[in-house]
Scaffold this active site. Structure first.
Site, PDB file in Angstrom:
ATOM      1  N   ASP A   7      11.782  -1.186 -16.582  1.00 52.63           N
ATOM      2  CA  ASP A   7      11.390  -1.377 -18.012  1.00 52.63           C
ATOM      3  C   ASP A   7      11.997  -0.145 -18.682  1.00 52.63           C
ATOM      4  O   ASP A   7      12.865   0.533 -18.127  1.00 52.63           O
ATOM      5  CB  ASP A   7       9.798  -1.112 -17.934  1.00 52.63           C
ATOM      6  CG  ASP A   7       9.130  -0.010 -17.414  1.00 52.63           C
ATOM      7  OD1 ASP A   7       9.907   1.102 -17.371  1.00 52.63           O
ATOM      8  OD2 ASP A   7       7.873   0.281 -17.547  1.00 52.63           O
ATOM      9  N   CYS A  64      10.000   2.301 -13.040  1.00 51.55           N
ATOM     10  CA  CYS A  64       9.481   2.048 -14.285  1.00 51.55           C
ATOM     11  C   CYS A  64       8.807   3.569 -14.691  1.00 51.55           C
ATOM     12  O   CYS A  64       9.505   4.524 -13.971  1.00 51.55           O
ATOM     13  CB  CYS A  64       8.044   1.289 -14.560  1.00 51.55           C
ATOM     14  SG  CYS A  64       6.919   1.594 -13.119  1.00 51.55           S
ATOM     15  N   THR A  66       6.016   5.299 -13.579  1.00 52.97           N
ATOM     16  CA  THR A  66       5.614   6.040 -12.523  1.00 52.97           C
ATOM     17  C   THR A  66       5.923   5.412 -11.211  1.00 52.97           C
ATOM     18  O   THR A  66       5.574   5.712 -10.003  1.00 52.97           O
ATOM     19  CB  THR A  66       3.862   5.542 -12.505  1.00 52.97           C
ATOM     20  OG1 THR A  66       3.520   4.285 -12.781  1.00 52.97           O
ATOM     21  CG2 THR A  66       3.326   6.308 -13.698  1.00 52.97           C
ATOM     22  N   GLY A  69       3.239   0.335 -11.262  1.00 55.96           N
ATOM     23  CA  GLY A  69       3.251  -1.088 -12.132  1.00 55.96           C
ATOM     24  C   GLY A  69       4.114  -1.842 -11.197  1.00 55.96           C
ATOM     25  O   GLY A  69       3.915  -3.043 -10.854  1.00 55.96           O
ATOM     26  N   MET A  70       5.493  -1.510 -11.210  1.00 48.05           N
ATOM     27  CA  MET A  70       6.625  -2.009 -10.757  1.00 48.05           C
ATOM     28  C   MET A  70       6.001  -2.568  -8.916  1.00 48.05           C
ATOM     29  O   MET A  70       6.551  -3.770  -8.473  1.00 48.05           O
ATOM     30  CB  MET A  70       7.929  -1.384 -10.342  1.00 48.05           C
ATOM     31  CG  MET A  70       8.666  -1.217 -11.760  1.00 48.05           C
ATOM     32  SD  MET A  70       9.208  -3.033 -12.203  1.00 48.05           S
ATOM     33  CE  MET A  70      10.256  -2.611 -13.675  1.00 48.05           C
ATOM     34  N   HIS A  97       9.960   1.432   9.529  1.00 47.79           N
ATOM     35  CA  HIS A  97       8.761   0.886  10.140  1.00 47.79           C
ATOM     36  C   HIS A  97       8.470  -0.301   9.301  1.00 47.79           C
ATOM     37  O   HIS A  97       7.795  -1.149   9.875  1.00 47.79           O
ATOM     38  CB  HIS A  97       7.783   2.005   9.865  1.00 47.79           C
ATOM     39  CG  HIS A  97       8.050   3.156  10.674  1.00 47.79           C
ATOM     40  ND1 HIS A  97       6.846   3.937  11.129  1.00 47.79           N
ATOM     41  CD2 HIS A  97       8.938   3.840  11.387  1.00 47.79           C
ATOM     42  CE1 HIS A  97       7.136   4.976  12.026  1.00 47.79           C
ATOM     43  NE2 HIS A  97       8.673   4.830  12.055  1.00 47.79           N
ATOM     44  N   HIS A 133       6.704  -2.533  15.137  1.00 50.62           N
ATOM     45  CA  HIS A 133       6.687  -2.842  13.625  1.00 50.62           C
ATOM     46  C   HIS A 133       6.999  -4.183  13.325  1.00 50.62           C
ATOM     47  O   HIS A 133       6.329  -4.648  12.340  1.00 50.62           O
ATOM     48  CB  HIS A 133       7.975  -1.929  13.208  1.00 50.62           C
ATOM     49  CG  HIS A 133       7.839  -0.435  13.614  1.00 50.62           C
ATOM     50  ND1 HIS A 133       6.630   0.230  13.120  1.00 50.62           N
ATOM     51  CD2 HIS A 133       8.427   0.460  14.188  1.00 50.62           C
ATOM     52  CE1 HIS A 133       6.662   1.475  13.448  1.00 50.62           C
ATOM     53  NE2 HIS A 133       7.811   1.602  14.033  1.00 50.62           N
TER      54      HIS A 133
HETATM   55  C1  RB5 Z   1       5.043   2.227 -19.338  1.00 51.74           C
HETATM   56  O1  RB5 Z   1       4.602   3.029 -20.582  1.00 51.74           O
HETATM   57  C2  RB5 Z   1       4.496   2.475 -18.229  1.00 51.74           C
HETATM   58  O2  RB5 Z   1       3.128   2.161 -18.372  1.00 51.74           O
HETATM   59  C3  RB5 Z   1       5.336   1.850 -16.981  1.00 51.74           C
HETATM   60  O3  RB5 Z   1       6.497   2.363 -17.188  1.00 51.74           O
HETATM   61  C4  RB5 Z   1       4.796   2.168 -15.872  1.00 51.74           C
HETATM   62  O4  RB5 Z   1       4.691   3.351 -15.398  1.00 51.74           O
HETATM   63  C5  RB5 Z   1       3.777   1.210 -15.322  1.00 51.74           C
HETATM   64  O5  RB5 Z   1       3.092   1.334 -14.368  1.00 51.74           O
END
Ligand code: RB5
Length: 140
Positions: A7, A64, A66, A69-70, A97, A133
């Site tokens: 993103d 992304c 953090t 989210g991905m 694993h 595994h």
């Molecule tokens: C975008 O601001 C942020 O929420 C996204 O990149 C990610 O960290 C979501 O998990």
């Protein structure tokens, strides 16, 4: 073939990763996003999981802000084992694993130097094929 998506939060790091992979001679397909304009990470997670599921991609990378989210979005898909790794040990262990097929990274968590080491470790490590595994990953 590696499919990579991000993103807006992961866009700048993604460009560095693509250059690094190309310098290593690794084929990479970028499925977006294409700028730092705000966008929705699940759209790009789905494109990479689809590529893993249809066999176009051997491995995927999703970035992304953090990585959280991905990884949540990717792991909703059957057959996807997406690992959020911010250290080299985890990147190695999750290939050995868990036979992880997608690496998730948070561009706001790790710098590019560490990110590239994590990516190289993930790509260069194979699944162990140990019976225990195989049994464990077949349980989810
Ligand atoms: C975008 O601001 C942020 O929420 C996204 O990149 C990610 O960290 C979501 O998990």
């Amino acid at each position: 073939m590696i499919f990579i998506g991000s993103d807006h939060g992961g866009y700048a790091l993604k460009l560095e990763v693509i250059e690094h992979l190309k310098n290593r001679g690794i084929e990479v397909t970028d499925i977006g996003c294409d700028s730092e304009a705000s966008c929705d990470y699940p759209v790009y997670a789905k494109k990479v999981t689809d590529a893993i599921k249809d066999g176009s991609a051997d491995l995927g990378i999703l970035i992304c802000g953090t990585g959280i989210g991905m990884s949540m979005a990717a792991n909703k898909e059957s057959g996807i084992r997406a690992a959020l790794c911010h250290d080299v040990f985890s990147a190695k262990a999750t290939r050995e694993h868990n036979n992880a097929n997608i690496l998730c990274l948070g561009a706001r968590v790790v710098g590019p130097g560490l990110a590239l080491m994590i990516i190289d470790t993930f790509i260069d490590t194979s699944f162990s094929h140990d019976e225990r595994h195989i049994r464990r990953i077949s349980m989810y």
